[in-house]
Write an enzyme that holds these catalytic residues in place. Structure first.
Site, PDB file in Angstrom:
ATOM      1  N   HIS A   2       6.531 -20.964  14.090  1.00 40.77           N
ATOM      2  CA  HIS A   2       6.734 -19.977  13.030  1.00 40.77           C
ATOM      3  C   HIS A   2       6.322 -18.588  13.517  1.00 40.77           C
ATOM      4  O   HIS A   2       5.238 -18.400  14.071  1.00 40.77           O
ATOM      5  CB  HIS A   2       5.919 -20.372  11.796  1.00 40.77           C
TER       6      HIS A   2
ATOM      7  N   ASP B 104      -4.256  -6.781   2.241  1.00 41.22           N
ATOM      8  CA  ASP B 104      -3.655  -7.216   0.978  1.00 41.22           C
ATOM      9  C   ASP B 104      -2.148  -7.346   1.191  1.00 41.22           C
ATOM     10  O   ASP B 104      -1.564  -6.618   1.990  1.00 41.22           O
ATOM     11  CB  ASP B 104      -3.928  -6.202  -0.132  1.00 41.22           C
TER      12      ASP B 104
ATOM     13  N   HIS C 172      -2.788 -19.548   5.212  1.00 43.06           N
ATOM     14  CA  HIS C 172      -3.492 -18.446   5.866  1.00 43.06           C
ATOM     15  C   HIS C 172      -4.475 -17.762   4.920  1.00 43.06           C
ATOM     16  O   HIS C 172      -4.308 -17.808   3.695  1.00 43.06           O
ATOM     17  CB  HIS C 172      -2.508 -17.424   6.427  1.00 43.06           C
TER      18      HIS C 172
ATOM     19  N   HIS D  59      -4.012 -19.132   1.036  1.00 46.00           N
ATOM     20  CA  HIS D  59      -2.777 -19.511   0.363  1.00 46.00           C
ATOM     21  C   HIS D  59      -1.734 -19.895   1.405  1.00 46.00           C
ATOM     22  O   HIS D  59      -1.898 -19.653   2.606  1.00 46.00           O
ATOM     23  CB  HIS D  59      -2.263 -18.402  -0.552  1.00 46.00           C
TER      24      HIS D  59
END
Ligand SMILES: [Fe+2]
Length: 425
Positions: free
Chosen positions: A295, A338, A332, A368
């Site tokens: 990825h 942010d 991650h 998340h």
């Protein structure tokens, strides 16, 4: 007010990043030398022609330094009526928050989702609504059904719009740029502009950048043509209006607004050149670097970066499909950034349904990853189909400094978003 062009179909462009020449027949071989009188267009008084520099970084050569040389038909506006007046922000743009002058507000370390904002009637600046801000950037949306009745000169920051729905024209003193679905349109600070919708509503993502001008990331060994090429960057061609009459220009500075009244059309630039100009880029021209085995992280999708943030474009691409590869993002904790995602078109590869026009905000420090259903869906496709495409168009903004959330954004919040990771396959 007369439009610069009849519709978005009538806009003409030149291409490229750096030096542009739209002198439009004016003969002047150097900045600070006025054009020869016999090269002026009909109706222009040689005694009133002036050069104006639009520059940044205080004329000091630096990465941020850039200048446009604008040749104006009028030596300067004559103030009429009350001349110059401060206008209360609630009359101009009541929901536009200028992050560079707004104290930060601490946020809970949790993910949030915001529904698509309702379509507004009226014009794009009155309807501009900031959702997130910090000292480097403000992020929001706007929609409109009517042309702006004035030109805006934003002295606080560069304005970047992304066209989510609808079409129209962004008129500037450099000339017009088309607002068509999937285009980024960048307006350097200090540029006069006006948004004119061709269809209703025109729905735009908005980002205000307070630092250096946007840059294309360094593509290193992959070469200049990687990600997108300078040929994909479209710049206006000169367009001017010599009409007399009363025209309003509103200047935004320090989060406040000041109204100027001109006795002529403010877009009186008969020719220009330099290395600073508005531009647009079609997200469909973004060509991501991909791998079939591992990825590729979001940073490889960086389209523009400014001081303290990056904007990444997620576009259709082949998924990672080697045995045991993860075709969707890994879990991650983005420890010091942010993340804001704007969902434009399609089902995001980490989600399990379309979220067109909505946004998510994932605060730093929160662990998340993909929704379970999205992960299972992608792994099943990998196993059954082998190579397959991930479709859709999405914007990601990552910021160095923590983002604050506006009170208006909270009215759009989907309070169940936190629980969406609890769903079973
Ligand atoms: Fe994330």
């Amino acid at each position: 007010m007369q439009r610069q062009v009849g519709s978005v179909r009538d806009v003409r462009y030149q291409t490229g990043w750096c030096y542009h020449n739209q002198l439009n027949g004016l003969r002047t071989n150097s900045p600070h030398v006025l054009p020869e009188p016999d090269s002026l267009p009909p109706g222009v008084d040689p005694d009133r022609v002036r050069e104006q520099e639009l520059t940044r970084a205080g004329f000091i050569p630096s990465a941020d330094h850039a200048t446009a040389y604008l040749y104006r038909a009028h030596s300067g506006p004559s103030w009429v009526r009350d001349g110059i007046q401060a206008v209360p922000p609630e009359e101009v743009a009541p929901f536009w928050i200028t992050g560079r002058v707004r104290p930060p507000v601490p946020q809970a370390c949790m993910p949030r989702k915001y529904h698509r904002a309702p379509d507004d009637r009226g014009h794009a600046i009155r309807n501009l609504r900031t959702l997130f801000y910090n000292p480097d950037v403000s992020i929001g949306v706007t929609s409109c059904t009517e042309p702006m009745p004035y030109f805006l000169r934003n002295a606080d920051g560069d304005d970047l719009f992304f066209v989510h729905e609808g079409e129209g024209v962004l008129e500037t003193e450099f000339g017009p740029l088309g607002l068509e679905q999937g285009y980024y349109v960048w307006v350097p600070r200090g540029t006069l502009y006006r948004i004119v919708p061709d269809s209703s509503p025109l729905f735009l993502f908005h980002l205000e950048n307070y630092g250096e001008k946007f840059q294309k990331p360094d593509t290193g060994f992959t070469g200049d043509a990687a990600l997108y090429y300078h040929r994909n960057v479209e710049v206006p061609t000169a367009c001017y209006d010599l009409s007399a009459g009363e025209y309003e220009v509103i200047v935004k500075q320090g989060g406040g607004f000041t109204s100027y009244r001109f006795d002529h059309h403010p877009c009186d630039v008969i020719g220009w050149d330099g290395d600073l100009a508005p531009f647009r880029l079609n997200i469909r021209e973004f060509k991501p670097i991909t791998s079939w085995r591992a990825h590729i992280p979001p940073s490889a999708y960086c389209t523009f970066f400014g001081y303290g943030f990056e904007i990444c474009s997620f576009v259709p691409r082949p998924a990672e499909h080697a045995e045991r590869s993860l075709p969707v993002p890994f879990d991650h904790i983005n420890q010091d950034r942010d993340e804001v995602i704007f969902y434009s078109e399609g089902v995001f590869f980490s989600k399990d349904s379309s979220m067109s026009g909505s946004l998510t905000f994932h605060a730093r420090g929160f662990s998340h990853g993909p929704h379970e259903r999205a992960l299972q869906r992608a792994m099943a496709r990998r196993d059954q189909e082998g190579a397959f495409m991930l479709e859709g168009y999405f914007l990601l903004v990552e910021t160095n400094q923590p983002l604050s959330i506006t009170a208006w954004a909270e009215t759009l919040e989907d309070k169940d978003y936190l629980n969406s990771w609890q769903s079973t396959p």
